[in-house]
Design an enzyme around this catalytic site. Structure first.
Site, PDB file in Angstrom:
ATOM      1  N   LYS A 115      -6.118   3.216  -5.659  1.00  7.20           N
ATOM      2  CA  LYS A 115      -6.478   2.546  -4.402  1.00  7.20           C
ATOM      3  C   LYS A 115      -7.997   2.455  -4.248  1.00  7.20           C
ATOM      4  CE  LYS A 115      -2.203   3.801  -2.060  1.00  7.20           C
ATOM      5  NZ  LYS A 115      -1.548   4.834  -1.255  1.00  7.20           N
ATOM      6  N   LYS A 194       3.967  -9.536 -11.984  1.00  5.74           N
ATOM      7  CA  LYS A 194       4.879  -8.827 -11.098  1.00  5.74           C
ATOM      8  C   LYS A 194       4.915  -9.511  -9.721  1.00  5.74           C
ATOM      9  CE  LYS A 194       4.916  -4.316  -8.851  1.00  5.74           C
ATOM     10  NZ  LYS A 194       5.415  -3.816  -7.923  1.00  5.74           N
ATOM     11  N   LYS A 197       3.304  -9.403  -2.890  1.00  2.88           N
ATOM     12  CA  LYS A 197       2.633 -10.100  -1.799  1.00  2.88           C
ATOM     13  C   LYS A 197       1.154 -10.295  -2.114  1.00  2.88           C
ATOM     14  CE  LYS A 197       1.409  -8.168   2.025  1.00  2.88           C
ATOM     15  NZ  LYS A 197       1.210  -7.541   3.340  1.00  2.88           N
TER      16      LYS A 197
END
Ligand code: TRP
Length: 325
Positions: A115, A194, A197
């Site tokens: 992240k 993949k 969103k």
């Protein structure tokens, strides 16, 4: 005499518009657990706070995730289905567990590192994410936690913390098992990456038909001529396959090997299949969204069921740690 069912628990990110990847990758399997297990399933809005700082976005995503799950067949009679923050005891347990979680262990978290690498600003919420997840799991005495490979390390952290806790305070917490789905199908998006969103390559499930159609018709295909055999390691083949049983897959396979197949025709079929497959769910969702009182009431029943279990464990934990004086 009641048969002891295994408690299966999972948290779901409220991440906006539901797509085929979410459904075939996780939700359909999750909903199936309610048939023969004691399923505990909740929307992780506390976790979502680590990245969503817009009030309305968080509220909308939460209620939309609830509508999605209920429309797709989550049955609040068979399972315990709630919103994470409706049982705030989990944050108390997070604090208690923080004192069992070595910093070295936490620093090895690959999802935290990922992240930060993606540009998220490091803050304590992101860093503590796995402790909150451990609290989710341990507060409800979970036996089994089905997760994708990306969450495997979080389960290891959970077990590590739970063992440390039990070694310190006695056998209070149930040590959960991860159930890693080995064949987690990587569901490709319309561009072959993949489906996600964040890549903007999804086929949404509950959008208007014309939006679904547009997404399906723009699935990336190669330039194989109509009479050439076609490559199956491609998004159109793989997405179409999700809707087929073994027999259907064999037929599709044969069609790919046989001259005369047009990608355009296949896309139209896939669009029709998508609509046909999801139409009962789409109707159910439309109906639920007209009866929000029912939806809120359902979540409240879930909150009460979950709270009862949470209170049982938190009392034991408070007693064991000396907080109850
Ligand atoms: N971290 C999980 C994910 O991103 C969501 C989650 C939060 C979870 N708490 C959980 C999953 C407890 C299983 C059990 O998908």
């Amino acid at each position: 005499m009641s048969i002891h069912k295994k408690r299966v628990l999972s948290g779901i990110q409220p991440s906006g518009k539901l797509h085929l990847g979410n459904y075939f990758g996780m939700m359909s399997r999750m909903i199936e657990y309610q048939e023969s297990n004691d399923l505990f399933c909740f929307i992780v809005n506390y976790h979502a706070l680590t990245t969503i700082h817009d009030k309305n976005e968080l509220k909308d995503n939460t209620i939309n995730a609830a509508l999605d799950f209920l429309a797709l067949g989550m049955d609040p009679e068979k399972s315990t289905f709630w919103v994470q923050s409706d049982v705030p005891q989990v944050t108390e347990l997070t604090w208690l567990l923080s004192n069992m979680a070595g910093v070295g262990l936490m620093e090895r978290s690959t999802s935290y590192k990922d992240k930060i690498e993606k540009g998220l600003k490091p803050h304590m919420g992101l860093f503590s994410y796995p402790v909150l997840m451990a609290a989710d799991i341990l507060l409800y005495g979970s036996d089994i936690v089905p997760v994708g490979k990306d969450q495997k390390q979080h389960l290891e952290i959970t077990r590590d913390i739970a063992i440390k806790f039990n070694n310190t305070y006695g056998d209070i917490l149930i040590i959960p098992e991860a159930s890693i789905n080995q064949d987690t199908k990587l569901i490709p998006g319309i561009d072959g990456q993949k489906m996600s969103k964040s890549y903007g390559n999804t086929i949404p499930i509950f959008a208007e038909e014309k939006i679904i159609k547009k997404a399906v018709m723009s699935i990336l295909t190669d330039s194989a001529g109509i009479n050439e055999p076609k490559d199956k390691d491609t998004p159109l083949f793989q997405i179409y396959s999700m809707f087929l049983d073994t027999e259907g897959k064999k037929l599709l396979n044969d069609r790919y090997d046989t001259p005369g197949l047009r990608y355009g025709d296949l896309k139209k079929e896939l669009f029709e299949k998508t609509i046909e497959y999801f139409s009962p769910f789409r109707e159910k969702r439309a109906q639920l969204s007209k009866d929000m009182d029912f939806v809120y009431k359902t979540l409240e029943i879930g909150k009460n069921k979950a709270s009862e279990v949470a209170d049982h464990y938190i009392t034991k934990i408070r007693n064991a740690t000396g907080l109850n004086y």
